[in-house]
Structures are given as C-alpha cells and as structure tokens.
Design a protein around this motif. Structure first.
Motif, PDB file in Angstrom:
ATOM      1  N   THR A 174       0.810  -1.220   0.000  1.00 59.64           N
ATOM      2  CA  THR A 174       0.000   0.000   0.000  1.00 59.64           C
ATOM      3  C   THR A 174       0.846   1.274   0.000  1.00 59.64           C
ATOM      4  O   THR A 174       0.515   2.248  -0.692  1.00 59.64           O
ATOM      5  N   THR A 175       1.937   1.259   0.765  1.00 58.25           N
ATOM      6  CA  THR A 175       2.780   2.453   0.853  1.00 58.25           C
ATOM      7  C   THR A 175       3.426   2.785  -0.480  1.00 58.25           C
ATOM      8  O   THR A 175       3.366   3.935  -0.954  1.00 58.25           O
ATOM      9  N   LEU A 176       4.047   1.802  -1.094  1.00 60.67           N
ATOM     10  CA  LEU A 176       4.854   2.080  -2.284  1.00 60.67           C
ATOM     11  C   LEU A 176       4.016   2.490  -3.495  1.00 60.67           C
ATOM     12  O   LEU A 176       4.420   3.405  -4.235  1.00 60.67           O
ATOM     13  N   GLU A 213      15.978  -8.341   1.676  1.00 60.66           N
ATOM     14  CA  GLU A 213      14.697  -8.930   1.307  1.00 60.66           C
ATOM     15  C   GLU A 213      13.600  -7.874   1.196  1.00 60.66           C
ATOM     16  O   GLU A 213      12.680  -7.997   0.384  1.00 60.66           O
ATOM     17  N   GLN A 214      13.704  -6.809   1.991  1.00 63.82           N
ATOM     18  CA  GLN A 214      12.743  -5.717   1.895  1.00 63.82           C
ATOM     19  C   GLN A 214      12.953  -4.916   0.606  1.00 63.82           C
ATOM     20  O   GLN A 214      11.997  -4.442   0.001  1.00 63.82           O
ATOM     21  N   ARG A 238      11.031  -3.514  -4.893  1.00 67.23           N
ATOM     22  CA  ARG A 238      11.250  -3.398  -6.332  1.00 67.23           C
ATOM     23  C   ARG A 238      10.075  -3.927  -7.154  1.00 67.23           C
ATOM     24  O   ARG A 238       9.971  -3.648  -8.350  1.00 67.23           O
ATOM     25  N   GLU A 239       9.178  -4.641  -6.518  1.00 64.83           N
ATOM     26  CA  GLU A 239       7.981  -5.088  -7.219  1.00 64.83           C
ATOM     27  C   GLU A 239       7.004  -3.931  -7.452  1.00 64.83           C
ATOM     28  O   GLU A 239       6.070  -4.053  -8.248  1.00 64.83           O
TER      29      GLU A 239
END
Length: 252
Positions: A104-106, A129-130, A135-136
C-alpha cells in the motif's frame, strides 16, 4: 541517480545560514527528513543561496507515521510547503516500519512521483529482502544506509551494485568514532590529513557509494568536500575494511 560524491546531511542543523554556506561552498546534494524537523530551515537556506534550483538535488524522507496509503500524498505536500519547493528530486521511505506496508505504501509513493511531486523514489534502512519486495512496486533510485569504517553491510553494497542504484552513506564519521580508531588515525597521519578525511575518502572510494556528512562551519564543509579527492592505496583500503565492524549507531 547520478549523485555527487559528497552531499550535506542536515540532521541537527537549525540555521539556514549553514545550508546557504554549504551551497555556496559547492554542495549540490542536500538531504533532510520530516523527523529532523528542519525542512523549513533547509528550504530557507536554498532560497537564500545563489545556486540555480535545477543544479541542486534535494531529498527528504517520509517518517513512519506518514506511510499509510492515504497519508503519503498529504505528508509529501506538507514537506514541500516547509521546503518552499514544488517538488523534491528524491523522496525516501525513511524506515520500513510503523505504517509501512509495501503493498500500500509504495504504490502511494509511486503515485506521488507520477503527480510530479518528486522525481525519484528512494528507500532508507531496508534489508535486502525488503528491497526485493519494494522493487515489485517502485524503481529504487537510491538506498540510504549507515555506512562508515566501523559499520557497513556487504549485502547492501552488493544489492546496490546488482541493481544499479547508489548507496547514500549517512554517518560516515561514525558519530565521531573514527577520530579514535587507531587504524584510521594512523592512515590520516601518513597522509597528513584528518581521520574525517580518510573516512570520507574510504566511503566514496566505492564506485556506487556517496555520502552525506553533517558539518556546520565553512572550514569543515570545505574539508568534507575535498576529502573525496584523497587517494587511498589499496593496502590502506584493505586495512580499513579489516576493522572489526560492531558500532552500528542507528539500529532498526
């Protein structure tokens, strides 16, 4: 992003004259954040300086309470109002906690970019990993992390290299810790320079790392800029890399 080797970290700076002096000294990358509570100070310094706005890279960061899907845009607009700018060049997610949710944030941050309120999206204090999850949803333009001779993460350096973005190193002087490290002091003595210069030179010797030390006086501002030109030998770099890395100043 193509960032200069040395920019200005502004955490703790409360006088717009310092920012103006930095710009007049040649700084072209200015970094602030909502949590620093000095975006207005940075904006006033930019307004008072002679440099063209187009020549500056201005970055700020959304704090953890401004990362909800409906909070991102108004928080960004508040930062712009404080800075007195129509847009920033780089907008970071300061830390992946609090209201942060990549799903939701990105997308909300990307919508802010598409609306022209920032040119680039950055991340700060993320784990590998974050970063992969982020990057998605966004193109990561920069990743800001703690990086200095007494604490640095090879995994984060490797991720930046693999995916082609710069690491922006904060606290390159380890909160003053480098002034007491015998390896740094010895190398500085050999070059007839300061431990600060050696640390900045080491950080910026990596081809994908830039740094944002804080300084207030004109002499220190100028010295930090010049430090990127100090050439360390391969042996000196190896000595610094061999320093035991335990002193993280800002753990998650």
């Amino acid at each position: 992003m193509d960032l200069p080797p040395v920019g200005l970290g502004t955490m703790g700076i409360e006088d717009a004259a310092v920012v103006r002096t930095a710009i007049d000294c040649g700084y072209r990358h200015l970094d602030t954040a909502q949590i620093y509570d000095n975006e207005a100070v940075v904006g006033a310094g930019i307004a008072a300086a002679a440099a063209d706005r187009d020549d500056l890279t201005v970055a700020t960061k959304l704090w953890t309470d401004a990362l909800g899907a409906t909070a991102v845009r108004p928080a960004t607009e508040t930062s712009l109002d404080r800075l007195g700018l129509d847009a920033v060049d780089l907008l970071y997610v300061h830390r992946p906690r609090g209201d942060y949710d990549p799903e939701t944030t990105l997308p909300a941050v990307e919508a802010v970019r598409e609306a022209g309120l920032t040119d680039h999206v950055g991340l700060s204090n993320f784990e590998p990993e974050q970063l992969a999850a982020a990057r998605e949803h966004v193109d990561v333009a920069a990743h800001q992390v703690e990086f200095h001779p007494l604490y640095w993460r090879e995994s984060l350096l490797a991720d930046a290299r693999e995916h082609g973005y710069p690491l922006v190193a904060y606290s390159p002087l380890a909160g003053g810790g480098v002034f007491e490290d015998p390896t740094i002091v010895d190398i500085a003595d050999r070059h007839d320079t300061s431990p600060a210069a050696v640390s900045i030179a080491w950080v910026t010797s990596y081809d994908n790392v830039v740094t944002i030390p804080k300084a207030s006086s004109q002499s220190h501002l100028s010295a930090n800029l010049a430090a990127a030109d100090l050439q360390l030998t391969d042996a000196e770099r190896a000595r610094i890399e061999a320093i035991e890395r335990e002193e993280e100043l800002f753990p998650e």
